[in-house]
Structures are given as structure tokens and as C-alpha cells.
Design an enzyme around this catalytic site. Structure first.
Site, PDB file in Angstrom:
ATOM      1  N   LYS A 101      -8.358  -2.065 -15.510  1.00  0.00           N
ATOM      2  CA  LYS A 101      -7.448  -0.916 -15.620  1.00  0.00           C
ATOM      3  C   LYS A 101      -6.345  -1.155 -14.599  1.00  0.00           C
ATOM      4  O   LYS A 101      -6.550  -0.977 -13.397  1.00  0.00           O
ATOM      5  CB  LYS A 101      -8.220   0.376 -15.301  1.00  0.00           C
ATOM      6  N   GLU A 122     -11.527  -2.384  -1.922  1.00  0.00           N
ATOM      7  CA  GLU A 122     -10.463  -2.971  -1.089  1.00  0.00           C
ATOM      8  C   GLU A 122      -9.430  -1.880  -0.889  1.00  0.00           C
ATOM      9  O   GLU A 122      -8.659  -1.570  -1.803  1.00  0.00           O
ATOM     10  CB  GLU A 122      -9.817  -4.167  -1.814  1.00  0.00           C
ATOM     11  N   CYS A 138      -0.873  -4.307   1.720  1.00  0.00           N
ATOM     12  CA  CYS A 138      -2.040  -3.755   2.430  1.00  0.00           C
ATOM     13  C   CYS A 138      -2.194  -4.393   3.800  1.00  0.00           C
ATOM     14  O   CYS A 138      -2.671  -3.771   4.737  1.00  0.00           O
ATOM     15  CB  CYS A 138      -3.300  -3.925   1.600  1.00  0.00           C
ATOM     16  N   GLU A 192      -1.409   5.347   6.947  1.00  0.00           N
ATOM     17  CA  GLU A 192      -0.799   4.193   6.297  1.00  0.00           C
ATOM     18  C   GLU A 192       0.612   4.596   5.847  1.00  0.00           C
ATOM     19  O   GLU A 192       0.790   5.636   5.219  1.00  0.00           O
ATOM     20  CB  GLU A 192      -1.631   3.761   5.084  1.00  0.00           C
TER      21      GLU A 192
HETATM   22  P1  NAD Z   1      -4.053   4.307  -5.795  1.00  0.00           P
HETATM   23  O1  NAD Z   1      -5.343   4.604  -5.127  1.00  0.00           O
HETATM   24  O2  NAD Z   1      -3.109   5.418  -6.010  1.00  0.00           O
HETATM   25  O3  NAD Z   1      -4.314   3.671  -7.237  1.00  0.00           O
HETATM   26  C1  NAD Z   1      -5.041   2.482  -7.407  1.00  0.00           C
HETATM   27  C2  NAD Z   1      -5.597   2.438  -8.809  1.00  0.00           C
HETATM   28  O4  NAD Z   1      -6.554   3.472  -8.982  1.00  0.00           O
HETATM   29  C3  NAD Z   1      -4.556   2.642  -9.899  1.00  0.00           C
HETATM   30  O5  NAD Z   1      -4.840   1.775 -10.968  1.00  0.00           O
HETATM   31  C4  NAD Z   1      -4.777   4.098 -10.299  1.00  0.00           C
HETATM   32  O6  NAD Z   1      -4.378   4.379 -11.625  1.00  0.00           O
HETATM   33  C5  NAD Z   1      -6.274   4.205 -10.162  1.00  0.00           C
HETATM   34  N1  NAD Z   1      -6.798   5.558  -9.980  1.00  0.00           N
HETATM   35  C6  NAD Z   1      -6.165   6.654  -9.497  1.00  0.00           C
HETATM   36  N2  NAD Z   1      -7.024   7.714  -9.469  1.00  0.00           N
HETATM   37  C7  NAD Z   1      -8.206   7.266  -9.934  1.00  0.00           C
HETATM   38  C8  NAD Z   1      -9.492   7.864 -10.133  1.00  0.00           C
HETATM   39  N3  NAD Z   1      -9.726   9.144  -9.832  1.00  0.00           N
HETATM   40  N4  NAD Z   1     -10.494   7.108 -10.614  1.00  0.00           N
HETATM   41  C9  NAD Z   1     -10.301   5.810 -10.894  1.00  0.00           C
HETATM   42  N5  NAD Z   1      -9.111   5.177 -10.738  1.00  0.00           N
HETATM   43  C10 NAD Z   1      -8.071   5.909 -10.265  1.00  0.00           C
HETATM   44  O7  NAD Z   1      -3.388   3.129  -4.965  1.00  0.00           O
HETATM   45  P2  NAD Z   1      -1.960   2.446  -5.226  1.00  0.00           P
HETATM   46  O8  NAD Z   1      -0.887   3.363  -4.782  1.00  0.00           O
HETATM   47  O9  NAD Z   1      -1.900   1.871  -6.589  1.00  0.00           O
HETATM   48  O10 NAD Z   1      -2.039   1.208  -4.223  1.00  0.00           O
HETATM   49  C11 NAD Z   1      -1.662   1.278  -2.899  1.00  0.00           C
HETATM   50  C12 NAD Z   1      -2.889   1.329  -2.014  1.00  0.00           C
HETATM   51  O11 NAD Z   1      -3.712   0.197  -2.267  1.00  0.00           O
HETATM   52  C13 NAD Z   1      -2.549   1.240  -0.548  1.00  0.00           C
HETATM   53  O12 NAD Z   1      -3.355   2.148   0.161  1.00  0.00           O
HETATM   54  C14 NAD Z   1      -2.905  -0.185  -0.177  1.00  0.00           C
HETATM   55  O13 NAD Z   1      -3.206  -0.400   1.170  1.00  0.00           O
HETATM   56  C15 NAD Z   1      -4.080  -0.422  -1.052  1.00  0.00           C
HETATM   57  N6  NAD Z   1      -4.273  -1.851  -1.258  1.00  0.00           N
HETATM   58  C16 NAD Z   1      -5.343  -2.441  -0.667  1.00  0.00           C
HETATM   59  C17 NAD Z   1      -5.520  -3.807  -0.817  1.00  0.00           C
HETATM   60  C18 NAD Z   1      -6.680  -4.509  -0.190  1.00  0.00           C
HETATM   61  O14 NAD Z   1      -6.913  -5.648  -0.556  1.00  0.00           O
HETATM   62  N7  NAD Z   1      -7.413  -3.921   0.714  1.00  0.00           N
HETATM   63  C19 NAD Z   1      -4.605  -4.542  -1.546  1.00  0.00           C
HETATM   64  C20 NAD Z   1      -3.530  -3.888  -2.140  1.00  0.00           C
HETATM   65  C21 NAD Z   1      -3.381  -2.541  -1.988  1.00  0.00           C
END
Ligand code: NAD
Length: 524
Positions: free
Chosen positions: A169, A242, A276, A374
Site C-alpha cells: 500500500k 520504521e 527520516c 520531528e
Molecule cells: P504517515 O504515517 O502519514 O503515512 C505512512 C503510510 O501509512 C502511508 O502509506 C499512509 O497512507 C498510511 N497510513 C496512514 N494512516 C494509516 C492507518 N491508520 N493504518 C494503516 N496505514 C495508514 O507517514 P508519511 O507522512 O507518509 O511519512 C513520513 C514519516 O515517515 C516521517 O515521520 C518519517 O520520519 C517516517 N519515515 C521513516 C523512515 C524509516 O526508515 N524509519 C523512512 C522514511 C520515512
């Protein structure tokens, strides 16, 4: 067919953040469609596993070749969908996926092989043990928008190599690039049902969490990660999380200011700070504070912000208004609490709706949101410290623990300090780049997550361990079976002494006491 699962079709749009142009509208997969995808994946997964590791690796090789040939098209699509400069799409996305494939091509056969398990317990010496690494079945992957290609690619390649089927997804902002990843893998020979993409938003992701996947790999924010962990706990679904970071950079008093300031500026602003692992907080030893600030400001002022398709662009747009708003509100909070804006500090509306100027903040403190939450934007807050002890305390004073960096001319000192920082990875004299080392485990501690991706550890996240134990004397009853009695107890004490007592004399006595155990005819 309408069922209880079905929800009204929602639409999402893939938009170029630099121009506001809608690239494509897509319909969110319904809960029913997500379940059906997982069911199809489950049905075909055994055949994919039966193919064997070598043939799956051959598919990865073909994928690697196709990606290499189509690198420009893939990188341009990444830039159009997420905004980062085209060269960054190559240097932080395509190359990372190519290298992840390289790692698996070179190592997956060896790492997935059955492994004889040697053991030391004397009473078990008739047994030969073996560790099997078996695929989970169907792995669900939920990915973010900031590294929309490399992150799901790393996770998908490892899951497929281990013999799993995968349902991804993607982020609602970057569906197109994940569809492109799936298309390349399918062209390379991954059967359609072995790798499926269900596009959609949060509820679609939630449907995947609640579907009968066998493991869920999530990359995204801490709040979503916590929600997923709660949902997964209800049915003990294994999850790999992650999550976000607030990575500190420590500049020691012996650091090379020119090199460290260039590292800070790149580490804070790469992908417009939406990384991240980006430098989110910088701590500089007081003696270097002023020259370090000046070098960062001078370098930041030379950065060119604009459309990532322009080869002269250093920093692209941010992904969307919501992210800009977070950055803006944290900068305003810092200013209100006494931080100084040395450069930047505002939007750049003349360039488009989503541009924010690379920003350097001085005199920040841990009372400010910018040092605790963050930010995920192009802001580099810099704070002085006095002693090494204080620097470590500041670095560890965070709910996050993804990565950190230490800058010093004395690498041994940097490596020693690295042990005192609570993070999943610490780099000495570089930052962010550990993500490009396929062998290095990637993942955090504290709120930054659970589990690891990349390399050996990432591959092992995609398998269940099974222990197979085979007794080499099938005609013999085991020593510890019924029937019990005084003589058996005496012999058992002897066995314990033989193995664990101190001194050769007591061991010898133990051996003599246990002697009869091995040919007792009194077993039931
Ligand atoms: P997000 O949590 O808003 O969304 C991530 C994913 O989760 C998307 O595909 C979204 O559609 C989905 N999602 C949202 N609500 C959900 C739910 N209730 N159930 C299941 N899936 C759901 O994050 P984002 O804005 O897409 O990404 C940015 C964040 O990701 C930042 O906090 C960043 O630090 C983190 N990140 C971490 C890593 C790592 O390797 N640790 C890498 C990249 C990004």
C-alpha cells in the site's frame, strides 16, 4: 457484490508538488479489494516459494538490469511525484534499490540456506539440529512518500527473495512510482499475484493491517505506527515499524568546520529535509559555534531552490501544504522563544505553493518544539554545548532514536562516543548515507521503531525460523523419559556435575555417578 467490507470508493490524486499539476487520479482500493488481493497472494505464494532461491534470485537479476536500463525514466517519475532534484532521485533512490538487489543477488542463497545447529548439551548429543528459514507467506508493506521508490523496493526485494508474496500500500501521494516498481518486477518475472499494489489512503492501509497478511512492514510516522501496532496486537500480527527520527549531529571541538558545515547543510536539506535520517538538531562545541554558524549560513545562501527537473536545483519543493504548515509553526514557536533566524525562515511563494526556504536557526534550546518534534523540512537548528558529557546528554534527550552523527578529526574518539548514543545507527564524519549501505541494518530505537530493514537483518525479518531436530539413535529411549526413581535421580545429579561442576575431580565423580544412565534398561 456489496458486502460488509465495502466502503464507498474514494479518490486520491498524484500531484507534482513543484507545479501543482495533477499527474493522475486513482481510486482507493476498498476493504474487499484489499482482502481479495491478500487472498490471491496467499494462493500463489507456495508456488513462488517452491521455485527455489536461485530462480528467485535470477528474477531479481533481471529486475536489476531493467532498472539500470530504465533509471532515467524511473528517476524522472520520482522527481515529478515527490519533487526532489532528479540527481537525488538517482543518488538516493534508484542506486539504493539497485544496490539492495545486488546484496540479495550476492547473498540471499547463502543467508537463506538451512543451517546445521551445533549444540553443547551432553545429554542431547545424539541429536542433529537444523535451522530453516521459511517465508511468512504474505507480507503487507505500507510505505511513505519521502523515499517512495527505495523504501518499498528494499523491503519488497527482501520479502520476495525469501519466498513471500507481497501486497504493497503506497503513500497516497506517491502511488505512481510504486506502480512502476511493481511493473518492473513483473516484467522481470514476478507473477502478478505474487506482487500486488493496492493504492489508497489511510483507511486502505488500515484494511491491509486488518487483512489476513502474515507480517506487516510499515514505514511512516510515529502516530500511524502506534495505531498499526495497536491493531496488530489484537491478533498478534508481527510488525516491523520504521518510524520517525530527530537525528542529532554532534560537532566536536576538533572537527573540520568546513567539512562538518557542508555535511550539516546537505544532511539537513537533502530532499528538502524530508528524510527520516536527516540532521534535525545540530550541537556544536562552543569554541566552534560562531565559525560553524557562519559557514552554514554562507553555504545555505548559495543553495538554489526550484523545480527538481532543473539540473541546477539543489532543493525541491516540500510534498504538500500540511508538511509546510508543520515546519512553519515550529519555526514560529522557536522564534517566539528566542531563536534567531540566520537565513530563510519563510515560504517562497514566487516559486510555487510548496516551497520553503532552507533555514538556519541559532540559539535554539530544548524548550522549543523544533528541538523535540520531528520537523521533516528544510530547517537546521544549531545549539552550542560546552562539554562532551553535555553533548551526549542533549543527543539522548529525545523520544526518538533513529540515527546520529559525530564529527571529529579523531575517528577513534568518535567511534567511542557512538557507543553512548541511543540510536539505531551512528555515523562518524558523515550523515544519512548509511541508508545507501545495503549491508548496514536500518532501524531505530525508542519511538523510532521496532525491527530492521536492509541486508542480513532485513532479510531475516522476512522469514520465520523453524528448528528441525532429528535424533540419530532412533532405536534408543531417551535418558530423561520415565521411569524415575532414586537411581535415576542419582545419575542425573552426576550428569549435572559432569557438565557444570567446578574442578576436574568433581567432574570425574559426576561422570562415574552418571555412568549407568546411558544403558539403563528400566525405561518404560
Ligand atoms: P504517515 O504515517 O502519514 O503515512 C505512512 C503510510 O501509512 C502511508 O502509506 C499512509 O497512507 C498510511 N497510513 C496512514 N494512516 C494509516 C492507518 N491508520 N493504518 C494503516 N496505514 C495508514 O507517514 P508519511 O507522512 O507518509 O511519512 C513520513 C514519516 O515517515 C516521517 O515521520 C518519517 O520520519 C517516517 N519515515 C521513516 C523512515 C524509516 O526508515 N524509519 C523512512 C522514511 C520515512
Amino acid at each position: 457484490m456489496a458486502t460488509d467490507f465495502q466502503v464507498a470508493a474514494r479518490k486520491i490524486a498524484s500531484v507534482n508538488p513543484a507545479t501543482g499539476e495533477t499527474l493522475r487520479e486513482l481510486e482507493c482500493a476498498s476493504e474487499l479489494e484489499v482482502h481479495e488481493s491478500v487472498t490471491r497472494a496467499r494462493a500463489i505464494q507456495p508456488a513462488w516459494f517452491e521455485l527455489g532461491v536461485r530462480r528467485r534470485i535470477a528474477v531479481l537479476k533481471k529486475f536489476q538490469r531493467l532498472l539500470q536500463e530504465q533509471k532515467s525514466g524511473v528517476a524522472k517519475l520520482i522527481t515529478r511525484e515527490v519533487g526532489k532534484p532528479y540527481v537525488e532521485s538517482l543518488s538516493t533512490e534508484v542506486i539504493v534499490a539497485l544496490d539492495a538487489a545486488r546484496f540479495l543477488i550476492e547473498n540471499a542463497f547463502r543467508l537463506l540456506k538451512d543451517e546445521p545447529l551445533r549444540h553443547g548439551n551432553l545429554t542431547m548429543k545424539t541429536k542433529a539440529g537444523c535451522l530453516l528459514r521459511e517465508p511468512y507467506g504474505v507480507i503487507g508493506i505500507i510505505s511513505p512518500w519521502n523515499y517512495p521508490f527505495s523504501i518499498p523496493a528494499i523491503e519488497t526485494l527482501a520479502a520476495l527473495a525469501a519466498g513471500n508474496a507481497v501486497v504493497i500500500k503506497p503513500s497516497e501521494f506517491t502511488s505512481l512510482i510504486v506502480l512502476q516498481l511493481a511493473s518492473l518486477l513483473q516484467q522481470a518475472g514476478v507473477p502478478k499475484d505474487v506482487l500486488q499494489v493496492v493504492v489508497g489512503d489511510g483507511p486502505t492501509g488500515s484494511a491491509l493491517v486488518n487483512s489476513p497478511v502474515d507480517k506487516l512492514v510499515f514505514t511512516g510516522s510515529v502516530p500511524t505506527g502506534k495505531r498499526i501496532a495497536q491493531a496488530a496486537a489484537a491478533r498478534l500480527l508481527p510488525v516491523l515499524l520504521e518510524l520517525g527520527g530527530k537525528d542529532p549531529m554532534l560537532v566536536l571541538e576538533d572537527a573540520n568546520v568546513d567539512v562538518a558545515s557542508s555535511g550539516a547543510v546537505w544532511g539537513a536539506f537533502v530532499n528538502a529535509g524530508q528524510t527520516c535520517l536527516s540532521v534535525e538538531r545540530c550541537y556544536v562545541q562552543r569554541n566552534l559555534y560562531q565559525p560553524f554558524l557562519e559557514a552554514c549560513v554562507q553555504k545555505t545562501k548559495q543553495l538554489r531552490v526550484g523545480n527538481g527537473m532543473n539540473p541546477e536545483t539543489d532543493i525541491g519543493p516540500m510534498i504538500h501544504e500540511r508538511q509546510l504548515h508543520i515546519v512553519e509553526s515550529q519555526v514560529e514557536d522557536a522564534k517566539a522563544r528566542g531563536a534567531r533566524v540566520l537565513t530563510g525562515g519563510s515560504r517562497l511563494p514566487e516559486l510555487g505553493p510548496n516551497f520553503y526556504a532552507p533555514t538556519i536557526l541559532a540559539d535554539v534550546t530544548h524548550d522549543m518544539r523544533i528541538m523535540r518534534e520531528e520537523t521533516f523540512g528544510p530547517v537546521l537548528p544549531i545549539m552550542p554545548y560546552e562539554t562532551e558529557q553535555q553533548a551526549i546528554q542533549l543527543a539522548n534527550d529525545s523520544e526518538y532514536g533513529l540515527a546520529a552523527s559525530i564529527w571529529t578529526r579523531d575517528s577513534s574518539r568518535g567511534e567511542a562516543l557512538a557507543r553512548r548514543i541511543n540510536a539505531g545507527a551512528v555515523q562518524v564524519n558523515d550523515t544519512v548515507s548509511s541508508f545507501g549501505i545495503s549491508e548496514a541494518p536500518h532501524g531505530g530505537v525508542k519511538s523510532s521503531g521496532i525491527g530492521r530493514t536492509h541486508g542480513r537483518f532485513g532479510l531475516e525479518e522476512m522469514v520465520r525460523f523453524k528448528y528441525v531436530d532429528s535424533d540419530r539413535l532412533p532405536g534408543m529411549k531417551r535418558l530423561w523419559w520415565y521411569r524415575y526413581g532414586a537411581s535415576f535421580t542419582h545419575q542425573m545429579e552426576g550428569i549435572l556435575d559432569l557438565q557444570f561442576a567446578r574442578g576436574a575431580g568433581r567432574k570425574l565423580q559426576g561422570a562415574l555417578r552418571s555412568f549407568g544412565l546411558f544403558w539403563s534398561s528400566k525405561k518404560l
